[in-house]
Every structure is written in C-alpha cells, then in structure tokens.
Design a protein around this motif. Sequence first.
Motif, mmCIF file in Angstrom:
data_model
loop_
_atom_site.group_PDB
_atom_site.id
_atom_site.type_symbol
_atom_site.label_atom_id
_atom_site.label_comp_id
_atom_site.label_asym_id
_atom_site.label_seq_id
_atom_site.Cartn_x
_atom_site.Cartn_y
_atom_site.Cartn_z
ATOM 1 N N ALA A 102 0.844 -1.131 0.335
ATOM 2 C CA ALA A 102 -0.002 -0.111 0.345
ATOM 3 C C ALA A 102 0.560 1.044 0.171
ATOM 4 O O ALA A 102 0.387 1.982 -0.334
ATOM 5 N N ALA A 103 1.927 1.325 1.125
ATOM 6 C CA ALA A 103 2.888 2.412 0.638
ATOM 7 C C ALA A 103 3.063 2.604 -0.437
ATOM 8 O O ALA A 103 3.570 3.838 -1.055
ATOM 9 N N ARG A 104 4.053 1.052 -1.524
ATOM 10 C CA ARG A 104 3.909 1.288 -2.799
ATOM 11 C C ARG A 104 3.219 2.169 -3.543
ATOM 12 O O ARG A 104 3.605 3.014 -4.299
ATOM 13 N N LEU A 105 2.377 1.749 -3.349
ATOM 14 C CA LEU A 105 1.153 2.270 -4.299
ATOM 15 C C LEU A 105 0.614 3.653 -4.235
ATOM 16 O O LEU A 105 1.440 4.368 -5.279
ATOM 17 N N ALA A 137 -6.297 -4.243 -10.930
ATOM 18 C CA ALA A 137 -4.594 -3.910 -10.776
ATOM 19 C C ALA A 137 -4.118 -4.376 -9.231
ATOM 20 O O ALA A 137 -5.272 -4.656 -8.224
ATOM 21 N N ILE A 138 -3.894 -5.426 -8.754
ATOM 22 C CA ILE A 138 -3.510 -6.027 -8.298
ATOM 23 C C ILE A 138 -1.507 -5.846 -7.584
ATOM 24 O O ILE A 138 -1.962 -6.326 -7.085
ATOM 25 N N THR A 139 -0.420 -4.392 -8.514
ATOM 26 C CA THR A 139 0.410 -5.216 -8.263
ATOM 27 C C THR A 139 0.502 -2.906 -7.912
ATOM 28 O O THR A 139 -0.369 -1.778 -8.399
ATOM 29 N N PRO A 140 1.554 -2.474 -6.873
ATOM 30 C CA PRO A 140 1.606 -1.561 -6.646
ATOM 31 C C PRO A 140 1.459 -0.942 -7.541
ATOM 32 O O PRO A 140 0.914 0.586 -7.913
ATOM 33 N N GLU A 141 2.812 -1.248 -8.810
ATOM 34 C CA GLU A 141 2.933 -0.043 -10.019
ATOM 35 C C GLU A 141 1.038 0.220 -10.913
ATOM 36 O O GLU A 141 1.481 0.881 -11.112
ATOM 37 N N GLU A 142 0.870 -1.190 -10.331
ATOM 38 C CA GLU A 142 -0.948 -1.362 -12.022
ATOM 39 C C GLU A 142 -1.484 -0.137 -11.200
ATOM 40 O O GLU A 142 -2.007 0.558 -11.317
ATOM 41 N N GLY A 143 -1.327 -0.406 -10.454
ATOM 42 C CA GLY A 143 -2.384 0.368 -8.863
ATOM 43 C C GLY A 143 -2.066 1.918 -8.787
ATOM 44 O O GLY A 143 -2.530 2.892 -9.125
ATOM 45 N N GLY A 144 -0.800 2.197 -8.879
ATOM 46 C CA GLY A 144 -0.148 3.687 -9.519
ATOM 47 C C GLY A 144 -0.695 4.240 -10.069
ATOM 48 O O GLY A 144 -0.803 4.877 -10.065
ATOM 49 N N THR A 155 -4.126 -9.373 -2.789
ATOM 50 C CA THR A 155 -3.261 -8.403 -2.434
ATOM 51 C C THR A 155 -4.089 -7.422 -1.946
ATOM 52 O O THR A 155 -4.791 -6.552 -1.589
ATOM 53 N N GLU A 156 -2.160 -6.641 -0.641
ATOM 54 C CA GLU A 156 -3.401 -5.842 -0.359
ATOM 55 C C GLU A 156 -3.665 -4.011 -1.410
ATOM 56 O O GLU A 156 -4.462 -3.867 -1.007
ATOM 57 N N THR A 157 -2.755 -4.023 -2.813
ATOM 58 C CA THR A 157 -3.375 -3.439 -3.383
ATOM 59 C C THR A 157 -5.061 -3.287 -4.158
ATOM 60 O O THR A 157 -5.075 -2.536 -4.461
ATOM 61 N N ALA A 158 -4.556 -4.649 -4.315
ATOM 62 C CA ALA A 158 -6.660 -5.252 -4.381
ATOM 63 C C ALA A 158 -7.506 -4.573 -3.788
ATOM 64 O O ALA A 158 -8.386 -3.923 -3.847
ATOM 65 N N ARG A 159 -7.278 -5.028 -2.397
ATOM 66 C CA ARG A 159 -8.029 -4.891 -1.367
ATOM 67 C C ARG A 159 -8.305 -3.159 -1.439
ATOM 68 O O ARG A 159 -9.513 -2.453 -0.579
ATOM 69 N N VAL A 160 -6.966 -2.475 -1.452
ATOM 70 C CA VAL A 160 -7.063 -0.960 -1.223
ATOM 71 C C VAL A 160 -8.436 -0.502 -2.055
ATOM 72 O O VAL A 160 -8.765 0.490 -1.755
ATOM 73 N N LEU A 161 -8.130 -0.904 -3.712
ATOM 74 C CA LEU A 161 -8.269 -0.405 -4.645
ATOM 75 C C LEU A 161 -10.075 -1.409 -4.978
ATOM 76 O O LEU A 161 -10.770 -0.577 -5.761
#
Lengths: 539, 293
Positions: free
Chosen positions: A246-249, A519-526, A507-513
């Motif tokens: 999430a921090a990387r996102l 989007a499942i990786t911070p890169e995709e989410g970002g 993933t945490e990214t998917a849960r955040v978004l």
Amino acid sequence: MSALSFERFSYTYPGADQPALRELSITVEPGEFVVCAGLSASGKSTLLRAASGLVPHFHGGEASGRVLVGGLDTRDHGPGDLAQVAGTLLQDPETQVVMATVGAELAFPLENRGLSRSSVARGVEEIALTLSIADLLERPVDQLSGGELQRVALGAALAARPSLVLLDEPTSQLDPVAGDELIWVLRRLNEEWGTAVLLAEHRLERCLAHADRVVLLSDGELVCDAPPREMLGWAAEHQPALQTPAARLFERAGLRPPPSGVKAARATLQAHGLLEAAELPEPVAPERHRRRPRWPRRAEPAARSALSCRGLIVQLAGGREVLSNLELELAPGERTALMGRNGAGKSTLLRILAGLEQPTEGKVESAGRVALLLQNPGDYLIHERVDQEVEAEVLADFGLAGLASSHPRDISGGQRQRLALAIVLGGERPSAVLLDEPTRGMDRAAKADLVSRLNALSAEGTAVLVATHDTELAAAMAQRVVLLSGGRIVADAPTAEVLSGGWHFATETARVLGGQGQAITPEEGGALLRARMTIEAAP
Amino acid sequence: MSARPASTVLLRARSSLSALYGFSLLALALAFTHPLVLLAVGAATFGAARLSGCQQQLRVAVRFAVPLALMLAVINAVVVREGVTVLWRFGELPVFGQIDITGEAFVYGLLLAFRVVVIIAVSALLVAIVDPDDVLRRMRRSAFRSALTAALATRMIGVLTRDARRMDQARRCRPDCGGSGRRAQLLMVGSVAAGALDRAVDVAATLELRGYATRVAPPHGDSLPYSRADRAVLASALGMLALLVVAVVFGLAHFEPYPRITIATGLTEVLFGGLIVLMALAAPVIGERGRQR
C-alpha cells in the motif's frame, strides 16, 4: 514498569566475528503492540531470543548492557523464570511442541506454573477456543499440519496469559485467512487483556495497521523506532524493500503520507475522490475449466502440455479425500500460483505431480522431468561443503560461487534456498518446476530474486507451479492462479482476476482499490490512480 | 509415539497404573518359558489390546517381530549342541565343527521365538496404553533430569523421524535421486544425525521457554481420587503380580529344554494359565461394564 526494556544491549554469538545486536535500546510498555521489522539477518530473531532469556543463557556468547523483562533482569533470570511473564513463539513450529497431544501441549506451561488441575483445564479450554483449535485437543501433535502446529505452539505460548508475548514470524506457515485471524487474536489479547506484543514479521502489510510502533533493525542496530506511518516514510527513503504494497502504491501515485493499512489507504483515497465508497470487490472468478463432458473425449496429446493430471483422487485411510477428481494442465513456460487454505491439498498435489506419492486414482503426464522444491530447502543439503552439492558452474549461475567452501548449514536462508533450487534444477532441463511455499521467512529482496529466476525458467519454456500463501508473490510472478479448497479447484483464472476479486486471497493493492481495474500490484494500482488524477485535473 | 483418545479402561486409567499393568504382563512373559504360560500371556495381551482398541499397533509390532523370531529359532537350532534327540546330522563343517540339529534345540528355538513375539506384543501394548505426557509429568516430580532427558528423547524421535522422511523425499527430488547404494544411505544418515543436535537444542529451548525448569509444585491435595478404571487396572496388575510370585515360589509351570524336554502339564499349569488370562482381562471387562451402568 516497562513490559520489556533493552538498555544499550549488545550481543555476539559464540564464535561469531560480528555482534548480532549492537547497543540496542528499546522499550515496550505494558499494553503496547510493537512490530519488529528488518531485512533477513538484521537481528530480529536474536532480539526476541534476548527478550526471552535464551540469549545468552541458552546460546552462550558475549553480552553487554541489560535486558529487563517485566522487571526481571535477564542476567539473573533464565528463560524458565522469564516464562512466568513472557510467552515466546519461535520460528519453526516443528520444534515448538514438546508433548504428545495438543491438549497436553496447551496444559504444559500452566502445569509448570503450579496451577491447580481445574485452572489448567479452564486455561486449556479458553486458549483452545480463542485460537479455534478446540477440535484438535485430542489429536497427537505428530498428525498436525504445519499451520495447525503453529497455532498449537502459539496456544502454548499464550496459555498462561503472559503480560508480554514475543513472536517470531507466527504467520509464516499460515494461509492468508488464518494469518489474518491470528493477527486479530493478538490484537484482541492486546486490547482486552492488555498483553504487550513484540512481533517480528516480514509481511508487514499484515500487522502494521494493528501496531502502535515499529522498531526497525539493520545489521543488529536500531535504525528507526516510530509509529507505522513514520516508519514507512523512513523506509521509503532509506530501505525501500521494507515498504508495504500500500505504501508503494501511494508512492507510485505520488500520494503522501504512506498508509499503515488498507483502511487508512482507502480513507485517504476516498478523501481525494479517487475511490468510490460504495465500490465493492467482485466475487472470485469462476473455474476456468470447461465442465467435464458426460462422455469424455480421449485426452489430448501430452506433448502440448508440460505437465497435466486427470481425475486425481487421493484418499486417506479413514476415507477422507485430500484431492477430489482434480484436473490441471500446465502449458510450457506457463507460470501458475497454487493457492488455498492450510490443508486444501496443495502440497499433496505437488508431491503427486512430481511422482513422490501415488494417487488413489487418476494419472499424471509430463513432457519431461518434473523438479520439485519442497518447503524446507535445508532438507536438500546433505554434504559437508556447498560445492559438493552441485557443480561449480551451476553455483556460479546461482550467484553462490563465493560460498563454495562453506558448510551448507552455515549459509543464510535465502542462499540455502537458491542452493536447493540449483540442486533440483541440475541435470536435464525440467519440463516443469514445482515449488512449495518458497518464500517462508524471505524478505522482499530475496523474493524479487526468486521471481526473476522463475521468470527466466519460464522464458526457457519450463512450466512453473508455485504453491504459496503469499498473494504478493503470486501477483509478482504468476500468469494464472489456481485456488484449491477441500481438494477441489474452486477458481482457475488469470492472476489479476483471482487476486483482485476477494478479501483474503487478494493483494493489499487490490484490497485498497476494491478490485478496480483488476490492479493487483502497486505499479498497476499507481498507474490507475495517476490516470484518474489526470482525468480529474483535465478541464 | 502415538496418542489416542482415552475411551477405554486401560487408556482412561492413570499412566502409572497402566504402566504397572503392562509391566506385570511383561514380567510374566520374561519369567516363564512354559508354552502354556506364554500362550496365556499372548492371549491376555491380544485380548486387552482388542478391548482397548489398540489391536492395530499390536498387529504392526507382531508383523515386525515374526521374522526376527523365526531367525532366532533357526539360529538356536543350528548353534545349540545340547539335546539328545538328533533329528538331522549335517556332519563336520569348517569353522562350525559338528552340526547336529536336535529335537530339543528345535523345539526350544520355536519356544524362544514365540516368547520374543509375545514380549514385543506386550511392549507394543504398553506403549499404546501409557500416556507418555503423563509419565513425564509424574517423573518430573521425583527425577527432574531424567524426565527432561526423556521428554527430549521422546519428542526428538518424532522430530527426527519427520526430518528423515522429508530429507528422503528431498533426496528423491534430486535429478540423480541422490545417488544409490550404501554411500547415499550413509550421506542421508549423516545429514539427519548432523541436524539432530540443532533440533535437540531447539526442542530443549522450547522446554525452557514453557517454564519446564521452574518446577513449581501443584497445590497440595490437587491430585484426583482413584477412578473406577484406576481401581480395576490396579487390581488386575496386582493380581498378575501375585500369580507371578506364587508360581515362582512354588515352582509352578516348570520347563526344562535340555538334555530332554521336561514340561509340567498338570491341572495347576492349566489353572495358572487360565488365571493369567482372567486377571489380565478383568480390568478392561469389569471396568467397562461398571461404566455402562
């Protein structure tokens, strides 16, 4: 009085050149939840061993400074005395149980305190209910799975209701559901019983949201002692490998400050209008396989797949089915993650695919050799020197040439795993490589190295199947996720589809978004968030 | 090492009494070579195992014991030169000298073999009915260091067995299956042994962390009163020990293999054998009946 306090404590293991802990000063107050973070070999486990009295009483070595546990000085009180105030759970659950049955194991620390029979019985019942292991009480410990063993060992550490709990990667063998449950149990103990918790963990995304503070070690030194958000800010600048997804996102999206967990991240995104409050994740994708035809056609030629199995059934002596009519096909070069709860049948499936075990029914076909890396890489190392395990050029390929003369037991966990992978990949190129929980106890740098090796294998046409509980690893390496439950495939779909559509296996990214844009990786989410910001900023 | 839910009398009784019961049977098997007594002890053992739900453990043990016992019977027949009834004469052999198989050595060999099977079966019953955790708990009060060693040893058996199983699987995952023959086996054994020290240290550390060394005694008067199962098992065990003492004192069930087989086969021996079975099965049968009421 502090629950735990290190005062300029340094420690060197017997025969070691460098100290494992240097001038460490840390305090944990009663009722605090503190996470201990750091890369592999940064001193986390030694810190916990010092707090439990094993260092130096049990391991020997040289120590200076002092450690007070519930007011008891570890120089004067050994682990037995400290056990009255601190419950400890070390890394390997296999050696964390000492009695024959689960009930006896939970009763053991209570009996050692001299409690009455009725108090012991009540204590066992309470901790069994707390950790949902009441149905295991009569079971022999040698019949438990790794995850069950870990919960039982945790139960034994908590049974006497210590005022301080010291835990070394307690979720390393647990599936995402059980891992989350365990962290919530710790939170409950912390809030309701006022138990101070010191938890060493690699998967920070699991526990940071519950932590009051994070102490960060590097080479045995305390480099950061701060609340989670501040620690994440420090990590972004100094040790990016310790950032949570999430921090990387947030970093990729250019947002600040970094969130300590999913809830904080979602709140920030909603406040910026980047996330609709009502958006909910979509359900997990249905099974990709066609329904089995009533009159099955002849199987397609095995040459088209690197590895396949049809109609696999594994039945235990009691009649319980571990695998039920399972069908799976891996294409050459395909990278697949095999996920599911503890006891879902993942390890059994891998052993059968590799020919280590025979199924009750069904058959396995492969285009060539199938290499399997089992959970514990140390099991592969049987020689006295690293260069006796594999040939010199293979060692060089795996970046281990400098360790040729070392004893395999003296190298680090990450290096041991690379060596074990080198061993199983030696000789004729395998058509498929299977890995069982390869990232247990690994930091993010070691995981990244593993992912690049698996990608290289895949590029050469080797199918890769990884059984893992680590959703972040699955997101980073897999093209496809197969989700097992009760020995059956309940989902088989592209990685983004499976890991963006659930709560636990996400993933945490998917849960955040909330699964948006898959989007499942911070890169995709970002990238997704940046695109939204651009649209909003546009006139 | 295995553990079972305590659903039958022998498993419900406290471990010290279950152990006494098992050792009484063992003492009978060790004290007599009379076939009728061995037969009675064997029958009692299998009956007790069946009534306790442990027959599977016994079956496994006997399967392991039979080849060993047969080997013993053959060796006894070939090696022992006593006995007067020559069945086969093999003549002079280098190193061994004159080889004669006598009827007495042959019969005694078979009896020894049967005795080995019975002893292993009784030992299997003993392991199945005694709760090792309870034994360690009780031992600790009187012999702390021995109990610590026993706790480590019993735990290590399971840990090392699983280590060896895992390492064997890892060996089979190597491209060359870890080689073959004695060298590969030695490598495996060496590797498990080398890891044993580390594992023992880890298990010992866990014992420390659970407060084993603190030795705080439980509150006074906290022990449970004797249950019906305890009383039944104690009565059975004492009954068997009394039979043993009486038989030894009065020289019952006499058996002499050489030079001619001399065997007492009176009513006393039949009665003695019958009483052994009766005493051994009294606890599981009567204790269970009382429970059903």
